[in-house]
Design a protein around this motif. Sequence first.
Motif, PDB file in Angstrom:
ATOM      1  N   TYR A  26      47.809  43.826  57.491  1.00  0.00           N
ATOM      2  CA  TYR A  26      48.357  42.503  57.713  1.00  0.00           C
ATOM      3  C   TYR A  26      49.337  42.220  56.594  1.00  0.00           C
ATOM      4  N   ARG A  27      50.138  41.189  56.775  1.00  0.00           N
ATOM      5  CA  ARG A  27      51.163  40.872  55.792  1.00  0.00           C
ATOM      6  C   ARG A  27      50.532  40.210  54.581  1.00  0.00           C
ATOM      7  N   TRP A  28      50.770  40.752  53.415  1.00  0.00           N
ATOM      8  CA  TRP A  28      50.238  40.179  52.181  1.00  0.00           C
ATOM      9  C   TRP A  28      50.959  38.867  51.899  1.00  0.00           C
ATOM     10  N   GLY A  29      50.206  37.833  51.498  1.00  0.00           N
ATOM     11  CA  GLY A  29      50.821  36.535  51.261  1.00  0.00           C
ATOM     12  C   GLY A  29      50.414  35.923  49.930  1.00  0.00           C
ATOM     13  N   PRO A  30      51.077  34.818  49.527  1.00  0.00           N
ATOM     14  CA  PRO A  30      50.788  34.162  48.251  1.00  0.00           C
ATOM     15  C   PRO A  30      49.334  33.700  48.133  1.00  0.00           C
ATOM     16  N   ALA A  31      48.734  33.249  49.252  1.00  0.00           N
ATOM     17  CA  ALA A  31      47.353  32.757  49.197  1.00  0.00           C
ATOM     18  C   ALA A  31      46.400  33.871  48.768  1.00  0.00           C
ATOM     19  N   MET A  32      46.656  35.107  49.254  1.00  0.00           N
ATOM     20  CA  MET A  32      45.792  36.234  48.879  1.00  0.00           C
ATOM     21  C   MET A  32      46.011  36.590  47.412  1.00  0.00           C
ATOM     22  N   THR A  33      47.274  36.513  46.971  1.00  0.00           N
ATOM     23  CA  THR A  33      47.583  36.840  45.581  1.00  0.00           C
ATOM     24  C   THR A  33      46.899  35.849  44.643  1.00  0.00           C
ATOM     25  N   VAL A  34      47.015  34.552  44.960  1.00  0.00           N
ATOM     26  CA  VAL A  34      46.432  33.532  44.087  1.00  0.00           C
ATOM     27  C   VAL A  34      44.912  33.670  44.072  1.00  0.00           C
ATOM     28  N   SER A  35      44.330  34.083  45.193  1.00  0.00           N
ATOM     29  CA  SER A  35      42.882  34.241  45.290  1.00  0.00           C
ATOM     30  C   SER A  35      42.375  35.376  44.403  1.00  0.00           C
ATOM     31  N   ILE A  36      43.024  36.540  44.508  1.00  0.00           N
ATOM     32  CA  ILE A  36      42.530  37.680  43.727  1.00  0.00           C
ATOM     33  C   ILE A  36      42.837  37.481  42.242  1.00  0.00           C
ATOM     34  N   PHE A  37      43.957  36.792  41.941  1.00  0.00           N
ATOM     35  CA  PHE A  37      44.253  36.484  40.532  1.00  0.00           C
ATOM     36  C   PHE A  37      43.206  35.544  39.956  1.00  0.00           C
ATOM     37  N   HIS A  38      42.739  34.593  40.777  1.00  0.00           N
ATOM     38  CA  HIS A  38      41.719  33.656  40.307  1.00  0.00           C
ATOM     39  C   HIS A  38      40.478  34.430  39.849  1.00  0.00           C
ATOM     40  N   ARG A  39      40.075  35.398  40.660  1.00  0.00           N
ATOM     41  CA  ARG A  39      38.884  36.186  40.338  1.00  0.00           C
ATOM     42  C   ARG A  39      39.129  37.119  39.150  1.00  0.00           C
ATOM     43  N   MET A  40      40.281  37.795  39.145  1.00  0.00           N
ATOM     44  CA  MET A  40      40.556  38.740  38.049  1.00  0.00           C
ATOM     45  C   MET A  40      40.681  38.017  36.714  1.00  0.00           C
ATOM     46  N   LEU A  41      41.434  36.905  36.694  1.00  0.00           N
ATOM     47  CA  LEU A  41      41.648  36.186  35.440  1.00  0.00           C
ATOM     48  C   LEU A  41      40.356  35.509  34.987  1.00  0.00           C
ATOM     49  N   GLY A  42      39.573  34.996  35.941  1.00  0.00           N
ATOM     50  CA  GLY A  42      38.285  34.392  35.598  1.00  0.00           C
ATOM     51  C   GLY A  42      37.371  35.420  34.955  1.00  0.00           C
ATOM     52  N   SER A  43      37.284  36.600  35.566  1.00  0.00           N
ATOM     53  CA  SER A  43      36.440  37.660  35.014  1.00  0.00           C
ATOM     54  C   SER A  43      36.963  38.118  33.657  1.00  0.00           C
ATOM     55  N   GLY A  44      38.292  38.192  33.538  1.00  0.00           N
ATOM     56  CA  GLY A  44      38.901  38.619  32.277  1.00  0.00           C
ATOM     57  C   GLY A  44      38.629  37.634  31.157  1.00  0.00           C
ATOM     58  N   MET A  45      38.789  36.333  31.450  1.00  0.00           N
ATOM     59  CA  MET A  45      38.549  35.327  30.419  1.00  0.00           C
ATOM     60  C   MET A  45      37.069  35.257  30.056  1.00  0.00           C
ATOM     61  N   ALA A  46      36.192  35.490  31.053  1.00  0.00           N
ATOM     62  CA  ALA A  46      34.745  35.439  30.805  1.00  0.00           C
ATOM     63  C   ALA A  46      34.313  36.568  29.879  1.00  0.00           C
ATOM     64  N   THR A  47      35.042  37.674  29.879  1.00  0.00           N
ATOM     65  CA  THR A  47      34.670  38.814  29.051  1.00  0.00           C
ATOM     66  C   THR A  47      35.567  38.886  27.801  1.00  0.00           C
ATOM     67  N   VAL A  48      36.822  39.302  27.996  1.00  0.00           N
ATOM     68  CA  VAL A  48      37.738  39.456  26.863  1.00  0.00           C
ATOM     69  C   VAL A  48      37.976  38.111  26.168  1.00  0.00           C
ATOM     70  N   GLY A  49      38.269  37.081  26.967  1.00  0.00           N
ATOM     71  CA  GLY A  49      38.578  35.769  26.402  1.00  0.00           C
ATOM     72  C   GLY A  49      37.414  35.179  25.635  1.00  0.00           C
ATOM     73  N   ALA A  50      36.206  35.252  26.215  1.00  0.00           N
ATOM     74  CA  ALA A  50      35.028  34.669  25.565  1.00  0.00           C
ATOM     75  C   ALA A  50      34.719  35.419  24.268  1.00  0.00           C
ATOM     76  N   LEU A  51      34.836  36.765  24.302  1.00  0.00           N
ATOM     77  CA  LEU A  51      34.548  37.547  23.101  1.00  0.00           C
ATOM     78  C   LEU A  51      35.558  37.238  21.994  1.00  0.00           C
ATOM     79  N   LEU A  52      36.841  37.030  22.371  1.00  0.00           N
ATOM     80  CA  LEU A  52      37.851  36.695  21.367  1.00  0.00           C
ATOM     81  C   LEU A  52      37.591  35.309  20.782  1.00  0.00           C
ATOM     82  N   LEU A  53      37.199  34.356  21.639  1.00  0.00           N
ATOM     83  CA  LEU A  53      36.884  33.005  21.153  1.00  0.00           C
ATOM     84  C   LEU A  53      35.731  33.055  20.163  1.00  0.00           C
ATOM     85  N   VAL A  54      34.693  33.834  20.516  1.00  0.00           N
ATOM     86  CA  VAL A  54      33.525  33.933  19.642  1.00  0.00           C
ATOM     87  C   VAL A  54      33.890  34.631  18.332  1.00  0.00           C
ATOM     88  N   TRP A  55      34.703  35.677  18.436  1.00  0.00           N
ATOM     89  CA  TRP A  55      35.136  36.387  17.222  1.00  0.00           C
ATOM     90  C   TRP A  55      35.909  35.439  16.304  1.00  0.00           C
TER      91      TRP A  55
END
Lengths: 146, 125
Positions: A26-55
């Motif tokens: 199917y045709r890839w669209g902005p809604a799918m991009t924003v959705s997967i970015f939400h999950r990737m960035l959320g997971s990234g901030m929960a791991t890398v971001g949280a560890l950097l904040l704590v450090w």
Amino acid sequence: MASKPAIPHKRPRSPHAFRGPMQLHYRWGPAMTVSIFHRMLGSGMATVGALLLVWWLAAVAAGDAAYAVFLDVFTTDAGALNPLGWIVGVGLTWSVFQHMASGIRHLVLDTGAAYELKINKLSAVLCFVFSIAMTALFWLYLGVKA
Amino acid sequence: MRTELGRVRGLGSAHEGAHHWWHQRLTAGTNFLTLVWLLASLATLPGYDYLTVRLWLSSAWVAVPMLLLVASIFYHFRLGLQVVIEDYARMESRFVAMVLLNVYTAAVAGTAIFAILKIAFGSQA
């Protein structure tokens, strides 16, 4: 028993995202991009971001020497950001703004609004416009202030 | 052999189940408030050297919002990562991932809260 269809592979199939060499059904669209970015960035901030904040917090709590180690990883001897500092700094602020924008979009979608194709697509695009603009403004402000 | 619907039919409502979804929305709102504060505070700091940052963090007007930020954001990311794990992990690996997620969240939250309190209750640098 029903006989096998004459042309088995010409019939519509379920819309798998990938088949063969990254083929989309199917045709890839902005809604799918924003959705997967939400999950990737959320997971990234929960791991890398949280560890950097704590450090960062732990380094301030531990004292001058520990904070110097933290600063040394992300800055040059002259005190400016080094390449890693730029990547992490801009990456984290953009992640915050992008996750924030798509999070607000989610809250609107939770009310049952903005599922019409045009407004749905527009709001997805606006999330990226907002996050890139806010990240640029944030770092321009820091640059002007310095 | 009974279907899942057949097993629960007639047993009444569990009176819970939406709390995960609702708490994620609540903390999304409090994340927004605390992050706007943090970004504005960081942007307007006069510098990012040790003494400036320590003096800033030792104020109750900074330590308290920072504690609230950690509580809100860490709870939010625990809920969010739980959804990610439930989407991709099955059976034993899901169980292990969920235990590790809780341990990880408790460890980073504990460290962050201790660091903030140590700075806030410590002598002025």
